[in-house]
Motif scaffolding. Structure first.
Motif, PDB file in Angstrom:
ATOM      1  N   UNK A 111     -69.397  -9.225  -0.468  1.00  0.00           N
ATOM      2  CA  UNK A 111     -69.230  -9.965  -1.719  1.00  0.00           C
ATOM      3  C   UNK A 111     -68.237  -9.250  -2.627  1.00  0.00           C
ATOM      4  N   UNK A 112     -67.191  -9.982  -3.016  1.00  0.00           N
ATOM      5  CA  UNK A 112     -66.203  -9.463  -3.951  1.00  0.00           C
ATOM      6  C   UNK A 112     -66.486 -10.067  -5.330  1.00  0.00           C
ATOM      7  N   UNK A 113     -66.664  -9.211  -6.299  1.00  0.00           N
ATOM      8  CA  UNK A 113     -66.838  -9.659  -7.681  1.00  0.00           C
ATOM      9  C   UNK A 113     -65.502  -9.478  -8.389  1.00  0.00           C
ATOM     10  N   UNK A 114     -64.943 -10.592  -8.857  1.00  0.00           N
ATOM     11  CA  UNK A 114     -63.609 -10.591  -9.431  1.00  0.00           C
ATOM     12  C   UNK A 114     -63.676 -10.970 -10.903  1.00  0.00           C
ATOM     13  N   UNK A 115     -62.919 -10.225 -11.703  1.00  0.00           N
ATOM     14  CA  UNK A 115     -62.794 -10.508 -13.132  1.00  0.00           C
ATOM     15  C   UNK A 115     -61.307 -10.736 -13.414  1.00  0.00           C
ATOM     16  N   UNK A 116     -60.944 -11.984 -13.784  1.00  0.00           N
ATOM     17  CA  UNK A 116     -59.547 -12.360 -13.952  1.00  0.00           C
ATOM     18  C   UNK A 116     -59.251 -12.734 -15.407  1.00  0.00           C
ATOM     19  N   UNK A 117     -58.103 -12.297 -15.894  1.00  0.00           N
ATOM     20  CA  UNK A 117     -57.583 -12.763 -17.170  1.00  0.00           C
ATOM     21  C   UNK A 117     -56.584 -13.874 -16.877  1.00  0.00           C
ATOM     22  N   UNK A 118     -56.783 -15.043 -17.499  1.00  0.00           N
ATOM     23  CA  UNK A 118     -56.011 -16.229 -17.140  1.00  0.00           C
ATOM     24  C   UNK A 118     -55.299 -16.824 -18.351  1.00  0.00           C
TER      25      UNK A 118
ATOM     26  N   UNK B 288     -55.021 -18.216  -7.407  1.00  0.00           N
ATOM     27  CA  UNK B 288     -55.537 -16.954  -6.864  1.00  0.00           C
ATOM     28  C   UNK B 288     -56.439 -17.212  -5.666  1.00  0.00           C
ATOM     29  N   UNK B 289     -57.363 -18.166  -5.802  1.00  0.00           N
ATOM     30  CA  UNK B 289     -58.297 -18.471  -4.709  1.00  0.00           C
ATOM     31  C   UNK B 289     -57.561 -19.047  -3.499  1.00  0.00           C
ATOM     32  N   UNK B 290     -56.574 -19.917  -3.747  1.00  0.00           N
ATOM     33  CA  UNK B 290     -55.811 -20.508  -2.640  1.00  0.00           C
ATOM     34  C   UNK B 290     -55.035 -19.429  -1.889  1.00  0.00           C
ATOM     35  N   UNK B 291     -54.411 -18.515  -2.622  1.00  0.00           N
ATOM     36  CA  UNK B 291     -53.653 -17.438  -1.978  1.00  0.00           C
ATOM     37  C   UNK B 291     -54.577 -16.521  -1.185  1.00  0.00           C
ATOM     38  N   UNK B 292     -55.754 -16.275  -1.733  1.00  0.00           N
ATOM     39  CA  UNK B 292     -56.713 -15.406  -1.039  1.00  0.00           C
ATOM     40  C   UNK B 292     -57.159 -16.042   0.270  1.00  0.00           C
ATOM     41  N   UNK B 293     -57.358 -17.343   0.261  1.00  0.00           N
ATOM     42  CA  UNK B 293     -57.748 -18.053   1.489  1.00  0.00           C
ATOM     43  C   UNK B 293     -56.623 -18.029   2.522  1.00  0.00           C
TER      44      UNK B 293
ATOM     45  N   UNK C 190     -65.400 -17.628   0.922  1.00  0.00           N
ATOM     46  CA  UNK C 190     -66.395 -18.573   0.434  1.00  0.00           C
ATOM     47  C   UNK C 190     -66.729 -18.226  -1.013  1.00  0.00           C
ATOM     48  N   UNK C 191     -66.321 -19.092  -1.925  1.00  0.00           N
ATOM     49  CA  UNK C 191     -66.594 -18.861  -3.350  1.00  0.00           C
ATOM     50  C   UNK C 191     -68.022 -19.306  -3.638  1.00  0.00           C
TER      51      UNK C 191
ATOM     52  N   UNK D 160     -67.254 -13.925  -4.686  1.00  0.00           N
ATOM     53  CA  UNK D 160     -66.596 -14.466  -3.497  1.00  0.00           C
ATOM     54  C   UNK D 160     -67.092 -13.706  -2.274  1.00  0.00           C
ATOM     55  N   UNK D 161     -67.613 -14.453  -1.308  1.00  0.00           N
ATOM     56  CA  UNK D 161     -68.027 -13.843  -0.043  1.00  0.00           C
ATOM     57  C   UNK D 161     -66.844 -13.825   0.920  1.00  0.00           C
ATOM     58  N   UNK D 162     -66.484 -12.636   1.379  1.00  0.00           N
ATOM     59  CA  UNK D 162     -65.450 -12.475   2.397  1.00  0.00           C
ATOM     60  C   UNK D 162     -66.175 -12.308   3.729  1.00  0.00           C
ATOM     61  N   UNK D 163     -66.126 -13.353   4.532  1.00  0.00           N
ATOM     62  CA  UNK D 163     -66.948 -13.418   5.749  1.00  0.00           C
ATOM     63  C   UNK D 163     -66.099 -13.091   6.973  1.00  0.00           C
ATOM     64  N   UNK D 164     -66.615 -12.189   7.787  1.00  0.00           N
ATOM     65  CA  UNK D 164     -65.979 -11.858   9.065  1.00  0.00           C
ATOM     66  C   UNK D 164     -66.979 -12.065  10.192  1.00  0.00           C
ATOM     67  N   UNK D 165     -66.458 -12.221  11.392  1.00  0.00           N
ATOM     68  CA  UNK D 165     -67.292 -12.465  12.566  1.00  0.00           C
ATOM     69  C   UNK D 165     -67.075 -11.346  13.569  1.00  0.00           C
ATOM     70  N   UNK D 166     -68.162 -10.705  13.947  1.00  0.00           N
ATOM     71  CA  UNK D 166     -68.074  -9.611  14.899  1.00  0.00           C
ATOM     72  C   UNK D 166     -68.723 -10.031  16.202  1.00  0.00           C
TER      73      UNK D 166
END
Length: 202
Positions: free
Chosen positions: A133-140, A149-154, A162-163, A190-196
Protein backbone atom coordinates in the motif's frame (compact mmCIF):
# COMPACT_ATOMS: atom_id res chain seq x y z
CA UNK A 1 -43.86 -94.80 -66.65
CA UNK A 2 -41.46 -95.82 -63.94
CA UNK A 3 -37.76 -95.03 -64.36
CA UNK A 4 -35.61 -97.98 -65.07
CA UNK A 5 -32.41 -98.90 -63.33
CA UNK A 6 -30.54 -97.60 -66.35
CA UNK A 7 -32.34 -94.24 -66.01
CA UNK A 8 -31.45 -94.04 -62.33
CA UNK A 9 -27.83 -94.77 -63.09
CA UNK A 10 -27.86 -92.08 -65.75
CA UNK A 11 -29.40 -89.53 -63.35
CA UNK A 12 -27.17 -90.44 -60.42
CA UNK A 13 -24.20 -88.34 -61.56
CA UNK A 14 -26.21 -85.14 -62.31
CA UNK A 15 -28.17 -85.52 -59.06
CA UNK A 16 -24.95 -85.86 -57.08
CA UNK A 17 -23.52 -82.82 -58.83
CA UNK A 18 -26.71 -80.88 -58.07
CA UNK A 19 -26.48 -81.81 -54.41
CA UNK A 20 -22.82 -80.71 -54.35
CA UNK A 21 -23.76 -77.36 -55.94
CA UNK A 22 -26.62 -76.85 -53.49
CA UNK A 23 -24.33 -77.61 -50.55
CA UNK A 24 -21.62 -75.36 -51.96
CA UNK A 25 -24.18 -72.57 -52.50
CA UNK A 26 -25.46 -72.96 -48.96
CA UNK A 27 -21.90 -72.89 -47.60
CA UNK A 28 -21.10 -69.85 -49.72
CA UNK A 29 -24.27 -68.11 -48.56
CA UNK A 30 -23.41 -68.87 -44.92
CA UNK A 31 -19.85 -67.59 -45.48
CA UNK A 32 -21.16 -64.37 -47.06
CA UNK A 33 -23.54 -63.79 -44.14
CA UNK A 34 -20.76 -64.50 -41.63
CA UNK A 35 -18.33 -62.21 -43.48
CA UNK A 36 -20.99 -59.49 -43.63
CA UNK A 37 -21.58 -59.75 -39.89
CA UNK A 38 -17.83 -59.50 -39.23
CA UNK A 39 -17.54 -56.53 -41.59
CA UNK A 40 -20.45 -54.79 -39.85
CA UNK A 41 -18.77 -55.40 -36.49
CA UNK A 42 -15.47 -54.03 -37.78
CA UNK A 43 -17.26 -51.00 -39.24
CA UNK A 44 -18.95 -50.31 -35.91
CA UNK A 45 -15.61 -50.58 -34.10
CA UNK A 46 -13.95 -48.31 -36.67
CA UNK A 47 -16.74 -45.74 -36.31
CA UNK A 48 -16.48 -45.83 -32.53
CA UNK A 49 -12.69 -45.42 -32.70
CA UNK A 50 -13.05 -42.56 -35.19
CA UNK A 51 -15.59 -40.81 -32.92
CA UNK A 52 -13.29 -41.30 -29.95
CA UNK A 53 -10.32 -39.96 -31.91
CA UNK A 54 -12.36 -36.94 -33.06
CA UNK A 55 -13.42 -36.28 -29.46
CA UNK A 56 -9.80 -36.54 -28.30
CA UNK A 57 -8.64 -34.17 -31.06
CA UNK A 58 -11.36 -31.66 -30.14
CA UNK A 59 -10.36 -31.85 -26.47
CA UNK A 60 -6.68 -31.42 -27.33
CA UNK A 61 -7.50 -28.44 -29.57
CA UNK A 62 -9.53 -26.84 -26.76
CA UNK A 63 -6.75 -27.44 -24.23
CA UNK A 64 -4.22 -26.01 -26.68
CA UNK A 65 -6.39 -22.90 -27.14
CA UNK A 66 -6.67 -22.45 -23.36
CA UNK A 67 -2.91 -22.86 -22.95
CA UNK A 68 -2.27 -20.25 -25.68
CA UNK A 69 -4.63 -17.82 -23.97
CA UNK A 70 -3.01 -18.37 -20.57
CA UNK A 71 0.47 -17.98 -22.05
CA UNK A 72 -0.62 -14.71 -23.69
CA UNK A 73 -1.96 -13.42 -20.35
CA UNK A 74 1.22 -14.56 -18.58
CA UNK A 75 3.40 -12.73 -21.13
CA UNK A 76 1.35 -9.54 -20.81
CA UNK A 77 1.69 -9.65 -17.02
CA UNK A 78 5.41 -10.36 -17.32
CA UNK A 79 5.95 -7.56 -19.83
CA UNK A 80 4.02 -5.16 -17.58
CA UNK A 81 6.33 -6.05 -14.70
CA UNK A 82 3.48 -7.36 -12.56
CA UNK A 83 5.05 -10.80 -12.17
CA UNK A 84 7.79 -11.33 -9.65
CA UNK A 85 9.00 -9.55 -6.56
CA UNK A 86 7.94 -5.97 -5.80
CA UNK A 87 10.08 -3.26 -7.40
CA UNK A 88 10.26 -0.46 -4.88
CA UNK A 89 13.23 1.24 -6.51
CA UNK A 90 11.40 1.32 -9.85
CA UNK A 91 8.35 2.84 -8.14
CA UNK A 92 10.47 5.58 -6.57
CA UNK A 93 12.14 6.41 -9.88
CA UNK A 94 8.83 6.40 -11.77
CA UNK A 95 7.15 8.75 -9.29
CA UNK A 96 10.10 11.12 -9.70
CA UNK A 97 9.67 11.02 -13.47
CA UNK A 98 5.92 11.60 -13.23
CA UNK A 99 6.41 14.56 -10.92
CA UNK A 100 8.92 16.15 -13.29
CA UNK A 101 6.92 15.40 -16.44
CA UNK A 102 3.64 16.71 -14.98
CA UNK A 103 5.20 19.63 -13.10
CA UNK A 104 3.48 18.54 -9.91
CA UNK A 105 3.97 20.97 -7.04
CA UNK A 106 4.56 18.42 -4.30
CA UNK A 107 4.42 14.64 -4.05
CA UNK A 108 4.99 12.86 -0.77
CA UNK A 109 4.49 9.17 -0.28
CA UNK A 110 5.28 6.15 1.85
CA UNK A 111 5.09 2.50 0.88
CA UNK A 112 3.98 0.10 3.56
CA UNK A 113 5.33 -3.38 4.02
CA UNK A 114 4.11 -5.86 1.46
CA UNK A 115 1.28 -8.17 2.51
CA UNK A 116 -0.25 -11.33 1.07
CA UNK A 117 -3.67 -10.79 -0.50
CA UNK A 118 -4.35 -14.32 -1.66
CA UNK A 119 -2.52 -17.54 -2.41
CA UNK A 120 -3.99 -19.58 -5.25
CA UNK A 121 -3.09 -23.29 -5.59
CA UNK A 122 -1.36 -24.14 -8.83
CA UNK A 123 1.14 -26.43 -10.52
CA UNK A 124 3.96 -26.84 -9.75
CA UNK A 125 3.46 -24.37 -6.88
CA UNK A 126 1.04 -21.77 -5.58
CA UNK A 127 0.65 -18.29 -7.05
CA UNK A 128 0.70 -15.44 -4.51
CA UNK A 129 -1.06 -12.12 -5.01
CA UNK A 130 0.73 -9.51 -2.90
CA UNK A 131 0.05 -5.83 -2.27
CA UNK A 132 2.16 -2.94 -1.07
CA UNK A 133 0.00 0.00 0.00
CA UNK A 134 1.35 3.37 -1.09
CA UNK A 135 0.04 6.38 0.80
CA UNK A 136 0.36 9.46 -1.39
CA UNK A 137 -0.02 13.11 -0.44
CA UNK A 138 -0.26 15.39 -3.50
CA UNK A 139 -0.41 19.16 -3.87
CA UNK A 140 -2.62 19.94 -6.87
CA UNK A 141 -3.53 22.94 -8.97
CA UNK A 142 -6.68 21.10 -10.09
CA UNK A 143 -8.28 17.64 -10.07
CA UNK A 144 -6.72 16.80 -13.42
CA UNK A 145 -3.29 16.63 -11.82
CA UNK A 146 -4.47 13.73 -9.67
CA UNK A 147 -6.02 11.88 -12.62
CA UNK A 148 -2.85 12.37 -14.66
CA UNK A 149 -0.69 11.10 -11.80
CA UNK A 150 -2.79 7.94 -11.40
CA UNK A 151 -2.89 7.31 -15.17
CA UNK A 152 0.89 7.66 -15.46
CA UNK A 153 1.40 5.36 -12.49
CA UNK A 154 -0.78 2.70 -14.13
CA UNK A 155 0.96 3.00 -17.49
CA UNK A 156 4.38 2.68 -15.87
CA UNK A 157 3.80 -0.99 -15.10
CA UNK A 158 5.91 -2.65 -12.39
CA UNK A 159 2.67 -3.41 -10.52
CA UNK A 160 -1.07 -3.52 -10.93
CA UNK A 161 -2.33 -0.20 -9.55
CA UNK A 162 -5.52 -0.39 -7.49
CA UNK A 163 -6.72 2.87 -5.95
CA UNK A 164 -8.51 1.96 -2.73
CA UNK A 165 -9.42 5.52 -1.79
CA UNK A 166 -8.71 9.20 -2.40
CA UNK A 167 -9.70 12.27 -0.43
CA UNK A 168 -9.42 15.74 -1.97
CA UNK A 169 -9.52 18.90 0.15
CA UNK A 170 -8.82 22.57 -0.38
CA UNK A 171 -5.13 23.22 0.16
CA UNK A 172 -3.89 24.93 3.31
CA UNK A 173 -0.19 24.73 2.51
CA UNK A 174 1.98 27.56 1.26
CA UNK A 175 3.22 28.07 -2.29
CA UNK A 176 4.71 25.14 -4.14
CA UNK A 177 7.42 25.03 -6.76
CA UNK A 178 7.79 28.13 -8.90
CA UNK A 179 5.74 30.25 -6.53
CA UNK A 180 2.46 28.58 -7.58
CA UNK A 181 0.05 27.98 -4.74
CA UNK A 182 -1.66 24.60 -4.72
CA UNK A 183 -5.41 24.89 -4.68
CA UNK A 184 -6.12 21.32 -3.64
CA UNK A 185 -4.54 18.56 -1.62
CA UNK A 186 -5.16 14.85 -2.27
CA UNK A 187 -4.47 11.94 0.02
CA UNK A 188 -4.72 8.53 -1.64
CA UNK A 189 -4.24 4.94 -0.64
CA UNK A 190 -3.00 2.90 -3.59
CA UNK A 191 -2.36 -0.83 -3.61
CA UNK A 192 0.57 -1.82 -5.82
CA UNK A 193 -0.18 -5.46 -6.56
CA UNK A 194 2.35 -7.98 -7.83
CA UNK A 195 2.01 -11.67 -8.59
CA UNK A 196 4.61 -14.16 -7.47
CA UNK A 197 4.58 -17.54 -9.17
CA UNK A 198 6.49 -19.70 -6.69
CA UNK A 199 6.83 -22.46 -9.26
CA UNK A 200 8.33 -20.28 -11.98
CA UNK A 201 11.91 -20.96 -13.05
CA UNK A 202 14.08 -17.92 -12.49
Amino acid sequence: MRPTAEDLRTLAAPAAAALVFVAAGAALLWHVHASLAVAKGQLAVARAERAKAAESLARIAEEEREVREKVAVYRRLRDAGILGEERRLDWVEEIGRIRARRDLLDVRYTVERQRLLQSVPGKPAAVDFRASTMKVDLALLHEGDLLDFLADLREAGNAYVSVTGCRIERATRGPGAGGLAPRLGAKCDIDLITILDRGAKL
